[in-house]
Scaffold this motif. Structure first.
Motif, short mmCIF file in Angstrom:
data_model
loop_
_atom_site.label_atom_id
_atom_site.label_comp_id
_atom_site.label_asym_id
_atom_site.label_seq_id
_atom_site.Cartn_x
_atom_site.Cartn_y
_atom_site.Cartn_z
N GLY A 76 0.82 -1.22 0.00
CA GLY A 76 0.00 0.00 0.00
C GLY A 76 0.84 1.25 0.00
O GLY A 76 0.60 2.20 -0.77
N GLY A 77 1.86 1.27 0.87
CA GLY A 77 2.74 2.44 0.91
C GLY A 77 3.50 2.64 -0.38
O GLY A 77 3.63 3.77 -0.87
N LYS A 78 3.96 1.55 -0.96
CA LYS A 78 4.71 1.66 -2.21
C LYS A 78 3.81 2.16 -3.35
O LYS A 78 4.21 3.05 -4.12
CB LYS A 78 5.29 0.29 -2.58
CG LYS A 78 6.12 0.29 -3.84
CD LYS A 78 6.64 -1.11 -4.16
CE LYS A 78 7.34 -1.13 -5.51
NZ LYS A 78 7.80 -2.49 -5.87
N LEU A 79 2.59 1.64 -3.43
CA LEU A 79 1.68 2.06 -4.50
C LEU A 79 1.27 3.51 -4.35
O LEU A 79 1.22 4.26 -5.34
CB LEU A 79 0.44 1.16 -4.51
CG LEU A 79 0.67 -0.28 -4.96
CD1 LEU A 79 -0.60 -1.11 -4.73
CD2 LEU A 79 1.06 -0.34 -6.43
N LEU A 85 3.83 9.64 -8.17
CA LEU A 85 5.13 10.20 -8.51
C LEU A 85 5.54 9.85 -9.93
O LEU A 85 6.08 10.69 -10.67
CB LEU A 85 6.18 9.69 -7.52
CG LEU A 85 7.59 10.29 -7.63
CD1 LEU A 85 7.53 11.79 -7.48
CD2 LEU A 85 8.51 9.68 -6.58
N SER A 86 5.27 8.63 -10.36
CA SER A 86 5.59 8.20 -11.73
C SER A 86 4.80 9.03 -12.74
O SER A 86 5.35 9.48 -13.76
CB SER A 86 5.28 6.72 -11.92
OG SER A 86 6.00 5.92 -11.03
N LEU A 87 3.50 9.21 -12.47
CA LEU A 87 2.66 9.99 -13.38
C LEU A 87 3.11 11.45 -13.43
O LEU A 87 3.18 12.05 -14.52
CB LEU A 87 1.20 9.89 -12.94
CG LEU A 87 0.19 10.67 -13.79
CD1 LEU A 87 0.24 10.20 -15.24
CD2 LEU A 87 -1.23 10.51 -13.23
N LEU A 88 3.43 12.01 -12.27
CA LEU A 88 3.88 13.41 -12.23
C LEU A 88 5.17 13.60 -13.03
O LEU A 88 5.28 14.54 -13.84
CB LEU A 88 4.11 13.84 -10.77
CG LEU A 88 4.66 15.25 -10.56
CD1 LEU A 88 3.67 16.28 -11.08
CD2 LEU A 88 4.98 15.49 -9.09
N ILE A 106 18.20 9.10 -16.20
CA ILE A 106 18.56 9.11 -14.77
C ILE A 106 17.48 8.45 -13.93
O ILE A 106 17.75 7.62 -13.05
CB ILE A 106 18.80 10.55 -14.31
CG1 ILE A 106 20.06 11.12 -14.97
CG2 ILE A 106 18.92 10.62 -12.79
CD1 ILE A 106 20.29 12.59 -14.70
N TYR A 107 16.21 8.80 -14.22
CA TYR A 107 15.11 8.22 -13.44
C TYR A 107 14.95 6.72 -13.72
O TYR A 107 14.51 5.97 -12.84
CB TYR A 107 13.80 8.95 -13.75
CG TYR A 107 13.73 10.34 -13.19
CD1 TYR A 107 14.01 10.58 -11.85
CD2 TYR A 107 13.42 11.43 -14.00
CE1 TYR A 107 13.96 11.87 -11.33
CE2 TYR A 107 13.37 12.72 -13.49
CZ TYR A 107 13.65 12.92 -12.16
OH TYR A 107 13.60 14.19 -11.64
N PHE A 108 15.30 6.30 -14.95
CA PHE A 108 15.13 4.88 -15.29
C PHE A 108 16.29 4.04 -14.80
O PHE A 108 16.17 2.82 -14.67
CB PHE A 108 14.98 4.73 -16.81
CG PHE A 108 14.67 3.33 -17.25
CD1 PHE A 108 13.41 2.77 -17.02
CD2 PHE A 108 15.62 2.56 -17.91
CE1 PHE A 108 13.12 1.48 -17.42
CE2 PHE A 108 15.33 1.26 -18.32
CZ PHE A 108 14.08 0.74 -18.09
N MET A 109 17.42 4.66 -14.47
CA MET A 109 18.64 3.93 -14.11
C MET A 109 18.43 2.93 -12.96
O MET A 109 18.95 1.80 -13.01
CB MET A 109 19.75 4.91 -13.76
CG MET A 109 21.11 4.25 -13.64
SD MET A 109 22.40 5.48 -13.33
CE MET A 109 22.34 6.35 -14.89
N PRO A 110 17.69 3.28 -11.88
CA PRO A 110 17.52 2.30 -10.80
C PRO A 110 16.90 0.99 -11.25
O PRO A 110 17.12 -0.05 -10.63
CB PRO A 110 16.57 3.03 -9.83
CG PRO A 110 16.79 4.47 -10.10
CD PRO A 110 17.06 4.57 -11.57
N THR A 111 16.14 1.02 -12.36
CA THR A 111 15.48 -0.20 -12.83
C THR A 111 16.49 -1.22 -13.36
O THR A 111 16.26 -2.42 -13.28
CB THR A 111 14.47 0.15 -13.94
OG1 THR A 111 13.58 1.14 -13.44
CG2 THR A 111 13.67 -1.07 -14.34
N ALA A 163 12.02 0.83 -2.10
CA ALA A 163 11.22 0.20 -3.16
C ALA A 163 10.68 1.23 -4.14
O ALA A 163 10.65 0.99 -5.36
CB ALA A 163 10.07 -0.59 -2.53
N VAL A 164 10.25 2.38 -3.64
CA VAL A 164 9.73 3.44 -4.50
C VAL A 164 10.85 3.95 -5.42
O VAL A 164 10.65 4.13 -6.62
CB VAL A 164 9.16 4.60 -3.65
CG1 VAL A 164 8.85 5.82 -4.53
CG2 VAL A 164 7.90 4.14 -2.93
#
Length: 299
Positions: A76-79, A85-88, A106-111, A163-164
């Motif tokens: 729940g917290g992660k969602l 945040l992803s949509l923004l 940069i934002y995609f790098m953690p994946t 996780a986020v």
């Protein structure tokens, strides 16, 4: 007729590798697990048939139900943090922003970075004694003494933040792909009619993005309920079980990692726990499908 059989044989040869992999890595482990749910089996020695005793134990297993509760808190917290945040970020990067391609990378790098590596880095960042977070907070005089980020009070919040950070780039790209498929003519027509940015977002972006959003939410729900890798590295489910989630508990039953673990290797009972966990994830996903159909009627 002979030609048809020949074509069928040739097609079967092309499909054979996929069929073998599906049977070996998908169907056989599933059948294996379904069988040993009814056995007392430690992974070695003789397997003893015990009927439904594993499920009777599961119902009375306080550790399992605690892990279920923690799983829903974690998911729940992660969602709640990841999806908005992803949509923004996707909306911002979809505009005419200088350096947007660099920011997307940069934002995609953690994946693409190993979860274990990310988790070790964040373990040091949130370390209570010499972690970077406490150092910054104390230098800014926001706290007077180090915060125990990995203690019972804050451990769940810490693993949710990690996780986020690891997931937001992935969903951002999916939202971004959806945004770029929306015809610009709609926005230009709305602007001519005097619609401001808020009305364009509410009346054009959200409805047109609904199919992508449904898919992203479904993926996010399943990934959140099944996630345990970062928790295993950062807290190992502790302290005192505060971050023990379903699939981490299952992992410990199947592969005990230390002599101090409260559980020992139990493949029979672990199979029952795995089945129950899969049913819970399936039920939540089914509920989501039900409500997503309602969403289709709205948009």
């Amino acid at each position: 007729m002979i030609y048809k059989w020949k074509r069928l044989g040739e097609n079967s040869l092309f499909l054979m590798p996929s069929i073998i992999l599906t049977i070996t890595l998908g169907i056989y482990p599933l059948v294996w697990m379904l069988r040993y749910m009814f056995y007392d089996y430690a992974g070695y020695g003789e397997a003893l048939f015990i009927g439904l005793d594993n499920f009777s134990r599961l119902i009375r297993d306080a550790l399992f139900w605690e892990s279920v509760r923690n799983t829903f808190v974690f998911a729940g917290g992660k969602l709640l943090l990841t999806l908005p945040l992803s949509l923004l970020l996707a909306v911002i990067l979809n505009g005419r922003l200088r350096g947007s391609n660099l920011l997307r990378g940069i934002y995609f790098m953690p994946t693409v970075i190993s979860t274990a590596v990310i988790s070790v880095v964040f373990y040091n960042i949130f370390n209570s004694y010499n972690g970077m977070v406490n150092t910054v907070l104390m230098k800014l005089h926001l706290v007077s003494q180090p915060v125990d980020w990995l203690g019972p009070k804050h451990a769940m919040l810490t693993v949710i933040i990690v996780a986020v950070w690891g997931a937001v780039g992935n969903y951002m790209l999916l939202f971004l792909a959806g945004l770029q498929s929306i015809p610009q003519d709609l926005y230009e027509s709305a602007s001519i009619d005097g619609a401001n940015a808020g009305r364009r977002f509410w009346n054009i972006t959200l409805p047109m993005l609904a199919p992508v959003a449904q898919m992203v939410i479904m993926l996010a729900i399943i990934a959140s309920l099944k996630g345990y890798e970062s928790i295993m590295v950062i807290t190992e489910g502790g302290p005192i079980g505060k971050t023990e989630v379903m699939y981490l508990y299952l992992y410990k039953l199947l592969f005990p990692v230390s002599t101090g673990s409260p559980v020992t290797q139990q493949l029979g009972y672990g199979s029952a726990v795995g089945f129950a966990s899969a049913v819970i994830v399936g039920a939540v996903t089914g509920l989501y499908f039900f409500f997503s159909r309602k969403m289709n009627k709205v948009y």
